[in-house]
Scaffold this motif. Structure first.
Motif, short mmCIF file in Angstrom:
data_model
loop_
_atom_site.label_atom_id
_atom_site.label_comp_id
_atom_site.label_asym_id
_atom_site.label_seq_id
_atom_site.Cartn_x
_atom_site.Cartn_y
_atom_site.Cartn_z
N GLU A 222 37.15 39.83 34.92
CA GLU A 222 37.79 40.19 36.19
C GLU A 222 38.74 41.38 36.04
O GLU A 222 38.99 42.08 37.03
N GLU A 235 30.43 46.12 47.15
CA GLU A 235 31.04 46.12 48.47
C GLU A 235 30.63 47.35 49.27
O GLU A 235 30.29 47.25 50.45
N THR A 246 34.66 35.91 46.23
CA THR A 246 35.34 36.96 45.47
C THR A 246 36.46 36.35 44.63
O THR A 246 37.29 35.59 45.16
N ASP A 248 39.96 35.74 42.58
CA ASP A 248 41.32 35.98 43.05
C ASP A 248 42.04 37.11 42.31
O ASP A 248 43.10 37.55 42.75
N TRP A 250 43.45 40.60 41.11
CA TRP A 250 43.72 41.77 41.95
C TRP A 250 42.62 42.84 41.89
O TRP A 250 42.24 43.37 42.95
N ARG A 253 39.85 41.84 44.19
CA ARG A 253 40.22 41.85 45.60
C ARG A 253 40.38 43.27 46.14
O ARG A 253 40.26 43.51 47.34
N ASN A 254 40.68 44.21 45.26
CA ASN A 254 40.88 45.62 45.65
C ASN A 254 40.05 46.51 44.73
O ASN A 254 40.59 47.38 44.03
#
Length: 283
Positions: A222, A235, A246, A248, A250, A253-254
């Motif tokens: 991750e 995406e 997705t 968790d 960071w 997520r971004n």
């Protein structure tokens, strides 16, 4: 030769951004011309990713669960972001081998005797590798379309996805440059360039859903810059499968922002180290 080199160093201009860019483009042109004269370099660079696309699509498709789906089509679309990213990162080994070959043949010493910016040799090489990577990505995308891959977002997002891939490939080419300057032979550069790429690409979300990995490897995947670019491409291409959760973390997520930050950081760090190594190796 020593006298010529010393003379060249005494008349070397102070330079500047403009002259450095010009010198870099000249070196890049030299490497691109060399690639056209050795077409097997480009051909062999295309064969491996095409084989990965075909093998993973038809061998593993339907047997690997992603996001709650075992659909071959869902896995194919999930897979392609990983294959694209793997292709641009594996080009790193070739970049390192090319620089090691130039060092081994004494070509770098010839460049050193010319009134040109020191960093231009490495920058020109990495720019030429970027052009070759872009060509490989184009062919690979066409092959992916032939086996059924589709991007479900608008054209701007698709271009942004491929832009992130090229940025990652350019960043990793500086790692290859540093490896090429640190070894004695092109063979060692090739081996050294592949050793770290395998764990980087396989402890990731490229081929499997990272949610299914053991906890320790899941955390590595991750925060892996490679995984971040893969997630960003999925995406931007609209390739996330139905029911996909997705992670968790960071970067997941971004992913677009994280991908840019990772790539820029890698360029800054490894370009600095590579240029420093180049200067010490040719001193």
């Amino acid at each position: 030769m020593s006298a010529v080199s010393d003379t060249a160093r005494t008349v070397r201009p102070a330079g500047g951004i403009r002259s450095s860019v010009r010198d870099s483009l000249v070196v890049a042109k030299r490497n691109l011309i060399r690639m056209t004269r050795i077409p097997e370099m480009v051909l062999f660079g295309l064969i491996q990713p095409v084989m990965f696309v075909v093998l993973f699509t038809y061998v593993f498709g339907g047997s690997i669960k992603v996001g709650g789906s075992l659909s071959t089509q869902d896995y194919r679309e999930f897979l392609m972001g990983g294959i694209f990213a793997q292709t641009v990162t594996f080009a790193t080994a070739g970049a390192g081998a090319g620089i090691a070959d130039d060092m081994h043949k004494g070509l770098i010493d010839r460049f050193r005797s010319l009134p040109m910016a020191r960093g231009a040799v490495l920058t020109g090489r990495t720019l030429a590798d970027l052009v070759q990577t872009a060509l490989t990505l184009l062919v690979l995308a066409l092959v992916a379309l032939l086996v059924g891959w589709r991007a479900d977002e608008n054209f701007a997002k698709i271009l942004a996805g491929f832009g992130l891939l090229l940025l990652l490939g350019y960043a990793f080419s500086w790692i290859g440059a540093l490896i090429g300057l640190s070894v004695r032979t092109p063979e060692a550069a090739t081996s050294g360039g592949l050793i770290w790429l395998f764990p980087l690409t396989f402890i990731s979300n490229a081929f499997v859903d990272s949610n299914n990995l053991p906890t320790f490897f899941r955390h590595i995947a991750e925060w892996n810059p490679f995984s971040t670019t893969v997630q960003a491409c999925r995406e931007l291409f609209g390739n996330l499968p139905p029911g996909f959760q997705t992670p968790d973390a960071w970067p997941m997520r971004n992913p677009v922002l994280a991908s840019v930050l990772w790539s820029v950081l890698i360029v800054v760090v490894f370009r600095t180290l590579a240029v420093r190594k180049y200067r010490s190796a040719t001193a």
